[in-house]
Write a protein that holds these residues in place. Structure first.
Motif, PDB file in Angstrom:
ATOM      1  N   ARG A  69       0.841  -1.211  -0.065  1.00 26.68           N
ATOM      2  CA  ARG A  69       0.068   0.215  -0.049  1.00 26.68           C
ATOM      3  C   ARG A  69       0.875   1.334   0.049  1.00 26.68           C
ATOM      4  O   ARG A  69       1.823   1.316   0.617  1.00 26.68           O
ATOM      5  CB  ARG A  69      -0.956  -0.212   1.178  1.00 26.68           C
ATOM      6  CG  ARG A  69      -1.928   1.122   1.290  1.00 26.68           C
ATOM      7  CD  ARG A  69      -2.731   0.794   2.450  1.00 26.68           C
ATOM      8  NE  ARG A  69      -3.710   2.073   2.768  1.00 26.68           N
ATOM      9  CZ  ARG A  69      -4.614   2.000   3.598  1.00 26.68           C
ATOM     10  NH1 ARG A  69      -4.694   1.164   4.595  1.00 26.68           N
ATOM     11  NH2 ARG A  69      -5.339   3.088   3.794  1.00 26.68           N
ATOM     12  N   ARG A  70       0.326   2.264  -0.516  1.00 27.94           N
ATOM     13  CA  ARG A  70       1.091   3.462  -0.807  1.00 27.94           C
ATOM     14  C   ARG A  70       0.124   4.629  -0.135  1.00 27.94           C
ATOM     15  O   ARG A  70      -0.961   4.512  -0.254  1.00 27.94           O
ATOM     16  CB  ARG A  70       1.758   3.653  -2.115  1.00 27.94           C
ATOM     17  CG  ARG A  70       2.587   2.827  -2.555  1.00 27.94           C
ATOM     18  CD  ARG A  70       3.854   2.949  -2.029  1.00 27.94           C
ATOM     19  NE  ARG A  70       4.939   2.003  -2.441  1.00 27.94           N
ATOM     20  CZ  ARG A  70       5.065   0.718  -1.972  1.00 27.94           C
ATOM     21  NH1 ARG A  70       4.389   0.316  -0.812  1.00 27.94           N
ATOM     22  NH2 ARG A  70       6.023  -0.031  -2.313  1.00 27.94           N
ATOM     23  N   ILE A  71       0.863   5.988   0.202  1.00 23.73           N
ATOM     24  CA  ILE A  71       0.055   7.023   0.355  1.00 23.73           C
ATOM     25  C   ILE A  71      -0.051   7.809  -0.811  1.00 23.73           C
ATOM     26  O   ILE A  71       0.684   8.073  -1.689  1.00 23.73           O
ATOM     27  CB  ILE A  71       0.719   7.811   1.475  1.00 23.73           C
ATOM     28  CG1 ILE A  71       1.215   7.026   2.927  1.00 23.73           C
ATOM     29  CG2 ILE A  71       0.264   9.322   1.843  1.00 23.73           C
ATOM     30  CD1 ILE A  71       1.859   7.696   3.829  1.00 23.73           C
ATOM     31  N   GLU A  72      -1.344   8.323  -0.850  1.00 25.18           N
ATOM     32  CA  GLU A  72      -1.790   9.256  -2.212  1.00 25.18           C
ATOM     33  C   GLU A  72      -2.050  10.679  -1.594  1.00 25.18           C
ATOM     34  O   GLU A  72      -2.160  10.888  -0.573  1.00 25.18           O
ATOM     35  CB  GLU A  72      -2.856   8.668  -2.684  1.00 25.18           C
ATOM     36  CG  GLU A  72      -2.674   7.135  -3.287  1.00 25.18           C
ATOM     37  CD  GLU A  72      -3.971   6.550  -3.968  1.00 25.18           C
ATOM     38  OE1 GLU A  72      -5.256   7.338  -3.775  1.00 25.18           O
ATOM     39  OE2 GLU A  72      -3.805   5.363  -4.080  1.00 25.18           O
ATOM     40  N   ALA A  73      -1.783  11.610  -2.603  1.00 18.09           N
ATOM     41  CA  ALA A  73      -2.092  13.005  -2.178  1.00 18.09           C
ATOM     42  C   ALA A  73      -3.473  13.109  -1.798  1.00 18.09           C
ATOM     43  O   ALA A  73      -4.266  12.551  -2.588  1.00 18.09           O
ATOM     44  CB  ALA A  73      -1.650  13.854  -3.498  1.00 18.09           C
ATOM     45  N   GLY A  74      -3.822  13.860  -1.074  1.00 15.55           N
ATOM     46  CA  GLY A  74      -5.128  14.210  -0.705  1.00 15.55           C
ATOM     47  C   GLY A  74      -5.770  13.483   0.254  1.00 15.55           C
ATOM     48  O   GLY A  74      -6.829  13.635   0.756  1.00 15.55           O
ATOM     49  N   THR A  75      -5.035  12.244   0.614  1.00 15.21           N
ATOM     50  CA  THR A  75      -5.680  11.371   1.769  1.00 15.21           C
ATOM     51  C   THR A  75      -5.261  11.927   3.234  1.00 15.21           C
ATOM     52  O   THR A  75      -4.098  12.396   3.243  1.00 15.21           O
ATOM     53  CB  THR A  75      -5.155   9.947   1.508  1.00 15.21           C
ATOM     54  OG1 THR A  75      -3.868   9.854   2.059  1.00 15.21           O
ATOM     55  CG2 THR A  75      -5.682   9.247   0.148  1.00 15.21           C
ATOM     56  N   SER A  76      -6.330  11.712   4.157  1.00 19.76           N
ATOM     57  CA  SER A  76      -5.973  12.232   5.417  1.00 19.76           C
ATOM     58  C   SER A  76      -6.629  11.220   6.310  1.00 19.76           C
ATOM     59  O   SER A  76      -7.200  11.611   7.323  1.00 19.76           O
ATOM     60  CB  SER A  76      -6.707  13.462   5.735  1.00 19.76           C
ATOM     61  OG  SER A  76      -8.239  13.361   5.236  1.00 19.76           O
ATOM     62  N   ASP A  77      -6.299   9.937   5.917  1.00 20.90           N
ATOM     63  CA  ASP A  77      -6.569   8.693   7.077  1.00 20.90           C
ATOM     64  C   ASP A  77      -5.335   8.657   8.201  1.00 20.90           C
ATOM     65  O   ASP A  77      -5.416   7.716   8.555  1.00 20.90           O
ATOM     66  CB  ASP A  77      -6.862   7.494   6.333  1.00 20.90           C
ATOM     67  CG  ASP A  77      -5.618   6.899   5.391  1.00 20.90           C
ATOM     68  OD1 ASP A  77      -5.756   7.008   4.165  1.00 20.90           O
ATOM     69  OD2 ASP A  77      -4.612   6.730   6.289  1.00 20.90           O
ATOM     70  N   ASP A  78      -4.731   9.502   8.468  1.00 25.34           N
ATOM     71  CA  ASP A  78      -3.549   9.508   9.600  1.00 25.34           C
ATOM     72  C   ASP A  78      -3.760  10.362  10.800  1.00 25.34           C
ATOM     73  O   ASP A  78      -4.736  10.995  10.575  1.00 25.34           O
ATOM     74  CB  ASP A  78      -2.303   9.999   8.678  1.00 25.34           C
ATOM     75  CG  ASP A  78      -1.734   9.332   7.386  1.00 25.34           C
ATOM     76  OD1 ASP A  78      -2.152   8.157   7.038  1.00 25.34           O
ATOM     77  OD2 ASP A  78      -1.578  10.211   6.440  1.00 25.34           O
TER      78      ASP A  78
END
Length: 143
Positions: free
Chosen positions: A132-141
């Motif tokens: 899995r990778r982090i994508e721009a605009g995701t704020s699930d952190d």
């Protein structure tokens, strides 16, 4: 409760003296008198460790312990294990393996700082063996 060694040598000192390279295995093999394993872990902790090994198979031990500690924090208890683990891992990577905190200190807002460290975070995820990778605009952190 009295402990006994299950290594066949009678005492833990004899076990270590006979095979010091097997110390970790012997410690994991201690049982109480009833024969039950004394792991000292809850079901959630065990499941979190299994999920950690499956999601991040090449994570360093020091990092894995910190991610587990963060993932088992009380404010993440209501979340499913996979989500709590992902949030703990991405938060740990952001703060321990990138310049995120330095960017915040320089005056960048959170979203801009997250954007600038995204590639570094994905590199760490790749090194840890995560698909899995982090994508721009995701704020699930979480921070």
């Amino acid at each position: 409760m009295r402990l006994r060694a299950v290594c066949g040598f009678g005492t833990w000192k004899a076990c270590i003296a006979a095979r010091p390279h097997k110390l970790v295995g012997y410690i994991a093999g201690w049982r109480d008198d009833a024969g039950d394993r004394m792991t000292g872990q809850t079901k959630r902790q065990k499941d979190m460790r299994k999920a950690l090994r499956a999601t991040f198979p090449r994570i360093a031990f020091a990092d894995s312990e910190q991610v587990l500690q963060m993932g088992l924090a009380g404010h993440l208890r209501h979340l499913p294990i996979s989500i709590a683990l992902w949030q703990a891992a991405t938060s740990h990577i952001r703060h321990a393996h990138t310049d995120y905190d330095l960017l915040l200190d320089e005056g960048y807002d959170r979203e801009a700082a997250r954007f600038f460290v995204m590639e570094d975070m994905n590199r760490v995820l790749e090194d840890w063996g995560c698909a899995r990778r982090i994508e721009a605009g995701t704020s699930d952190d979480v921070d």
